[in-house]
Design a protein around this motif. Structure first.
Motif, PDB file in Angstrom:
ATOM      1  N   UNK A   1       0.650  -1.117   0.095  1.00 61.12           N
ATOM      2  CA  UNK A   1      -0.150   0.307  -0.267  1.00 61.12           C
ATOM      3  C   UNK A   1       0.221   1.277  -0.096  1.00 61.12           C
ATOM      4  N   UNK A   2      -0.250   2.246  -1.042  1.00 62.04           N
ATOM      5  CA  UNK A   2       1.526   3.547  -1.072  1.00 62.04           C
ATOM      6  C   UNK A   2       1.008   4.998   0.676  1.00 62.04           C
ATOM      7  N   UNK A   3       0.090   4.000   0.801  1.00 60.90           N
ATOM      8  CA  UNK A   3      -0.657   4.823   1.572  1.00 60.90           C
ATOM      9  C   UNK A   3      -1.728   4.340   2.579  1.00 60.90           C
ATOM     10  N   UNK A   4      -1.251   4.473   3.768  1.00 57.11           N
ATOM     11  CA  UNK A   4      -1.666   3.532   5.237  1.00 57.11           C
ATOM     12  C   UNK A   4      -3.601   3.586   4.711  1.00 57.11           C
ATOM     13  N   UNK A   5      -4.612   2.086   4.814  1.00 57.35           N
ATOM     14  CA  UNK A   5      -5.253   2.124   4.610  1.00 57.35           C
ATOM     15  C   UNK A   5      -6.370   2.958   6.148  1.00 57.35           C
TER      16      UNK A   5
ATOM     17  N   UNK B   1     -10.014  -7.205   1.058  1.00 59.53           N
ATOM     18  CA  UNK B   1      -9.946  -7.975   2.045  1.00 59.53           C
ATOM     19  C   UNK B   1      -8.675  -7.714   2.366  1.00 59.53           C
ATOM     20  N   UNK B   2      -7.997  -7.079   0.691  1.00 58.84           N
ATOM     21  CA  UNK B   2      -5.886  -6.582   1.561  1.00 58.84           C
ATOM     22  C   UNK B   2      -6.184  -5.369   2.639  1.00 58.84           C
ATOM     23  N   UNK B   3      -7.020  -4.238   1.986  1.00 60.91           N
ATOM     24  CA  UNK B   3      -7.850  -3.374   2.624  1.00 60.91           C
ATOM     25  C   UNK B   3      -8.067  -3.935   4.499  1.00 60.91           C
ATOM     26  N   UNK B   4      -9.254  -4.619   4.209  1.00 61.88           N
ATOM     27  CA  UNK B   4      -9.890  -5.220   5.886  1.00 61.88           C
ATOM     28  C   UNK B   4      -7.797  -5.400   6.438  1.00 61.88           C
ATOM     29  N   UNK B   5      -6.987  -5.948   5.576  1.00 64.54           N
ATOM     30  CA  UNK B   5      -5.964  -7.647   6.102  1.00 64.54           C
ATOM     31  C   UNK B   5      -4.384  -5.794   6.570  1.00 64.54           C
TER      32      UNK B   5
ATOM     33  N   UNK C   1      -5.352  -6.927 -10.000  1.00 63.51           N
ATOM     34  CA  UNK C   1      -6.068  -8.057  -8.911  1.00 63.51           C
ATOM     35  C   UNK C   1      -4.745  -8.953  -8.539  1.00 63.51           C
ATOM     36  N   UNK C   2      -3.805  -9.266  -9.621  1.00 64.21           N
ATOM     37  CA  UNK C   2      -3.496 -10.305  -9.089  1.00 64.21           C
ATOM     38  C   UNK C   2      -1.994 -10.734  -8.146  1.00 64.21           C
ATOM     39  N   UNK C   3      -2.162  -9.031  -7.822  1.00 61.96           N
ATOM     40  CA  UNK C   3      -0.999  -8.470  -6.690  1.00 61.96           C
ATOM     41  C   UNK C   3      -1.746  -7.998  -5.351  1.00 61.96           C
ATOM     42  N   UNK C   4      -2.921  -8.103  -5.719  1.00 58.53           N
ATOM     43  CA  UNK C   4      -3.601  -7.690  -4.418  1.00 58.53           C
ATOM     44  C   UNK C   4      -3.696  -9.488  -3.638  1.00 58.53           C
ATOM     45  N   UNK C   5      -3.888 -10.434  -4.396  1.00 61.30           N
ATOM     46  CA  UNK C   5      -3.455 -11.995  -3.956  1.00 61.30           C
ATOM     47  C   UNK C   5      -2.931 -11.791  -3.482  1.00 61.30           C
ATOM     48  N   UNK C   6      -1.388 -12.239  -4.435  1.00 61.53           N
ATOM     49  CA  UNK C   6      -0.198 -12.107  -3.932  1.00 61.53           C
ATOM     50  C   UNK C   6       0.004 -11.730  -2.502  1.00 61.53           C
ATOM     51  N   UNK C   7      -0.454 -10.538  -1.690  1.00 56.45           N
ATOM     52  CA  UNK C   7      -0.706  -9.196  -1.180  1.00 56.45           C
ATOM     53  C   UNK C   7      -1.509 -10.527  -0.181  1.00 56.45           C
ATOM     54  N   UNK C   8      -2.463 -10.736  -0.632  1.00 55.42           N
ATOM     55  CA  UNK C   8      -3.342 -10.738   0.841  1.00 55.42           C
ATOM     56  C   UNK C   8      -2.909 -12.484   1.430  1.00 55.42           C
ATOM     57  N   UNK C   9      -2.143 -13.553   0.189  1.00 51.29           N
ATOM     58  CA  UNK C   9      -1.540 -14.721   0.753  1.00 51.29           C
ATOM     59  C   UNK C   9       0.137 -14.459   1.667  1.00 51.29           C
ATOM     60  N   UNK C  10       1.072 -13.436   1.076  1.00 53.54           N
ATOM     61  CA  UNK C  10       2.257 -13.479   2.308  1.00 53.54           C
ATOM     62  C   UNK C  10       2.033 -12.395   3.000  1.00 53.54           C
TER      63      UNK C  10
ATOM     64  N   UNK D   1     -14.097   3.425   8.711  1.00 57.64           N
ATOM     65  CA  UNK D   1     -13.558   3.172   7.564  1.00 57.64           C
ATOM     66  C   UNK D   1     -14.480   2.466   6.653  1.00 57.64           C
ATOM     67  N   UNK D   2     -15.223   3.696   5.495  1.00 54.80           N
ATOM     68  CA  UNK D   2     -15.133   2.771   4.323  1.00 54.80           C
ATOM     69  C   UNK D   2     -15.046   2.690   3.385  1.00 54.80           C
ATOM     70  N   UNK D   3     -14.646   0.836   3.274  1.00 53.13           N
ATOM     71  CA  UNK D   3     -14.090   0.232   1.580  1.00 53.13           C
ATOM     72  C   UNK D   3     -14.803   0.422   0.669  1.00 53.13           C
ATOM     73  N   UNK D   4     -13.908   1.007  -0.351  1.00 54.63           N
ATOM     74  CA  UNK D   4     -14.654   0.109  -1.535  1.00 54.63           C
ATOM     75  C   UNK D   4     -14.499  -1.146  -1.829  1.00 54.63           C
ATOM     76  N   UNK D   5     -15.919  -1.733  -1.835  1.00 55.65           N
ATOM     77  CA  UNK D   5     -15.757  -3.300  -2.004  1.00 55.65           C
ATOM     78  C   UNK D   5     -16.419  -3.989  -3.356  1.00 55.65           C
ATOM     79  N   UNK D   6     -16.155  -3.193  -5.110  1.00 53.57           N
ATOM     80  CA  UNK D   6     -16.986  -3.773  -5.519  1.00 53.57           C
ATOM     81  C   UNK D   6     -16.143  -4.684  -5.954  1.00 53.57           C
ATOM     82  N   UNK D   7     -14.047  -4.354  -6.215  1.00 49.91           N
ATOM     83  CA  UNK D   7     -13.411  -5.112  -5.852  1.00 49.91           C
ATOM     84  C   UNK D   7     -12.907  -6.060  -4.962  1.00 49.91           C
ATOM     85  N   UNK D   8     -13.396  -7.300  -4.707  1.00 55.37           N
ATOM     86  CA  UNK D   8     -13.674  -7.900  -3.358  1.00 55.37           C
ATOM     87  C   UNK D   8     -12.098  -8.661  -3.265  1.00 55.37           C
ATOM     88  N   UNK D   9     -10.738  -8.058  -3.876  1.00 58.79           N
ATOM     89  CA  UNK D   9      -9.817  -8.728  -3.540  1.00 58.79           C
ATOM     90  C   UNK D   9      -9.205  -7.192  -2.906  1.00 58.79           C
ATOM     91  N   UNK D  10      -9.533  -6.687  -3.078  1.00 65.68           N
ATOM     92  CA  UNK D  10      -8.951  -4.854  -2.811  1.00 65.68           C
ATOM     93  C   UNK D  10      -9.847  -4.657  -1.140  1.00 65.68           C
TER      94      UNK D  10
END
Length: 284
Positions: free
Chosen positions: A7-11, A249-253, A38-47, A238-247
């Motif tokens: 993340x470039x900025x803290x959620x 998830x990583x935002x809440x993580x 999306x692929x980056x976000x999935x990697x981040x979630x796993x990492x 905190x309001x998390x844009x959620x149309x992109x599920x992968x985003x």
């Protein structure tokens, strides 16, 4: 140079509801603070799963040795916004023995006989635990406002009661993360249709979802008022844009990671002579 996986900025800062916040100004398709795909976000979630699990284990260990620290994640959203996915893919990486999940449905007759916070307080996390509210006390100022089940005076009482309740939680050692997963009306339609088109997802569909969808605008207004009344310094929304599920998830993580890291967690010191105990084990 920020890696695409970071993340470039803290959620916690980017997604926080500040004075003057406008829900209408949040694009549910956006990915604030994150430039990856999306692929980056999935990697981040796993990492980050191991890191999250490690911090949660420290919290749990501290709780076993007298610490009052605990964490409460409150998830609110319109139907299909992805609360279940957050619980499964983010919270699911933690040790279940350290997680207390409470899914609040329509209140029972017994619960209705008490004040609206009665059933909520009973499910507040214990010391050392990560509590997760799948819906929460906020239903009592959202759906009740939308359908006129509570008048203006009662709603004001509830907003004040919520702020008092959350202040008491914080005083008792609770760090609170309040998240509204923000999807668009069009995205919800796609997800409802997807459920109807997949027999394995029919159990997730409820005709109530469609009935409440008709009040979309009223719900957005109700959320906006709730943010204005209850986004406090000690328990901000905190309001998390959620149309992109992968985003989402990583935002809440990341919100969980930042909160746990801010708790200055440490491993409890041994209350025994380690060398002596080691010798006993070696000779056993």
């Amino acid at each position: 140079m920020v890696d695409a996986l970071e993340f470039a900025k803290s959620p916690a800062k980017t997604l926080k509801v500040e004075p003057g916040f406008s829900l209408a100004g949040v694009d549910p398709d956006s990915t604030p603070g994150y430039k990856g795909k999306k692929s980056d976000g999935k990697q981040l979630l796993a990492a980050q799963k191991t890191r999250l699990a490690g911090l949660q284990e420290r919290l749990f260990a501290e709780g076993k040795f007298g610490s009052d620290k605990r964490l409460l994640l409150i998830l609110q959203a319109m139907d299909t916004a992805g609360k279940g996915g957050i619980i499964g893919h983010v919270v699911g990486s933690m040790d279940p023995q350290g997680v207390q999940l409470a899914a609040f449905k329509a209140p029972t007759d017994e619960e209705k006989s008490h004040d609206f916070l009665w059933r909520i307080e009973k499910r507040s996390p214990e010391a050392g635990m990560v509590g997760v509210f799948d819906r929460s006390h906020y239903e009592d100022v959202l759906i009740h406002r939308v359908h006129g089940w509570a008048d203006a005076a009662e709603l004001e009482r509830r907003y004040a009661a919520i702020n008092d309740f959350e202040a008491r939680l914080v005083e008792d050692g609770t760090t609170i993360i309040k998240v509204m997963l923000n999807i668009s009306q069009d995205e919800q339609k796609k997800r409802l249709i997807a459920r109807l088109d997949d027999p394995s997802k029919h159990w997730k569909y409820s005709q109530t979802d469609l009935a409440e969808r008709a009040f979309w605008g009223s719900y957005m207004d109700a959320y906006s008022v709730a943010f204005e009344k209850t986004s406090t310094g000690i328990a901000p929304w905190h309001v998390v844009p959620a149309n992109k599920k992968w985003y989402a998830r990583i935002a809440v993580q990341q919100l969980l990671l930042e909160a746990l890291e801010g708790m200055s967690l440490t491993w409890p010191s041994a209350e025994f002579d380690v060398a002596a105990e080691r010798a006993l084990v070696m000779n056993s």
